[in-house]
Enzyme design. Structure first.
Site, short mmCIF file in Angstrom:
data_model
loop_
_atom_site.label_atom_id
_atom_site.label_comp_id
_atom_site.label_asym_id
_atom_site.label_seq_id
_atom_site.Cartn_x
_atom_site.Cartn_y
_atom_site.Cartn_z
N ASP A 65 0.84 -1.20 0.00
CA ASP A 65 0.00 0.00 0.00
C ASP A 65 0.87 1.25 0.00
OD1 ASP A 65 -2.70 -0.44 -0.09
OD2 ASP A 65 -3.10 0.12 1.97
N TYR A 67 2.11 4.86 1.43
CA TYR A 67 2.07 5.50 2.75
C TYR A 67 0.84 6.40 2.81
CZ TYR A 67 6.99 4.08 2.98
OH TYR A 67 8.18 3.36 2.96
N PHE A 78 7.79 1.83 -1.02
CA PHE A 78 8.80 2.03 0.02
C PHE A 78 9.47 3.40 0.02
CE2 PHE A 78 8.76 -2.64 -0.56
CZ PHE A 78 8.42 -3.03 0.73
N HIS A 187 9.52 -9.92 5.42
CA HIS A 187 9.31 -8.50 5.16
C HIS A 187 10.32 -7.68 5.96
CE1 HIS A 187 7.18 -4.62 4.86
NE2 HIS A 187 6.59 -5.16 3.80
#
Length: 229
Positions: A65, A67, A78, A187
């Site tokens: 998703d 931010y 990212f 992750h």
């Protein structure tokens, strides 16, 4: 919205444009951006595709998703703009990069330098409402980004797919592992990384070693602000 994509991306994804979900997704995005504060800015929704042509894709780095805080989302997974505090997952990405490549920890969290080299910084959902994580899931983005992954797998060869965490690993079924390199790990979020599922994966050096075997220029992962001149 999608007509802003370059011709190479439009051609690669040509099977999608007549699908009902695309029309519903566009309608949803236009409406929600009028009614709510959403991220990234409308003009940046497809930014990940704008830095290079489809056939120049070397690496796919999958996030989930955008931010959802003010000013953070740029349209790249990212990445955050220069001057923004690095989110926890990005901190661990940079720490692993330090350990893997022997470089300094980057000052900026802006990853557009990677994108310009053929790294597709792709989120599974490309939009989100402010302070509402996951709020645009199930609206059609997942179908579209799955189609992107499938198109890259089917139409190109020798691409590196970086799949970090359980969500990303599920996308392996879309990728032909005989034609491409799949690098999967835990992750980079603190929860996963602190359990030993992230650090030491050496994905940056492994990706470059593979690209060399494909007669492709490796990615310069060291961000410009950290180069020694």
């Amino acid at each position: 919205m999608f007509d802003q994509l370059s011709q190479s991306w439009q051609d690669a994804l040509s099977a999608e444009w007549s699908e009902d979900y695309i029309k519903q997704l566009e309608s949803f995005v236009y409406q929600v951006y009028q009614e709510e504060k959403c991220y990234p800015p409308f003009s940046k929704i497809l930014a990940a595709f704008e830095a290079f042509e489809f056939y120049k894709t070397k690496v796919v780095l999958l996030g989930q998703d955008p931010y959802h805080g003010l000013g953070q989302a740029q349209g790249y997974s990212f990445s955050v703009p220069l001057g923004f505090k690095h989110p926890p997952s990005l901190v661990n990405i940079f720490k692993e990069m330090e350990n893997d490549l022997g470089c300094r920890y980057p000052e900026s969290g802006d990853l557009t330098y990677w994108s310009r080299q053929g790294v597709l910084l792709l989120n599974a959902c490309l939009t989100v409402s402010e302070k509402k994580a996951g709020s645009h899931q199930g609206k059609g983005w997942e179908e579209f980004t799955d189609a992107v992954i499938t198109s890259i797998s089917d139409q190109l060869e020798g691409v590196v797919f970086m799949l970090w965490g359980g969500f990303a690993k599920k996308k392996q079924v879309l990728i032909n592992a005989k034609k491409h390199l799949i690098l999967d790990s835990g992750h980079p979020s603190p929860l996963s990384a602190n359990r030993g599922h992230w650090f030491g994966n050496k994905h940056f050096s492994k990706a470059n070693a593979y690209l060399k075997t494909q007669q492709k220029t490796p990615i310069d992962w060291v961000l410009p602000s950290n180069k020694l001149f």
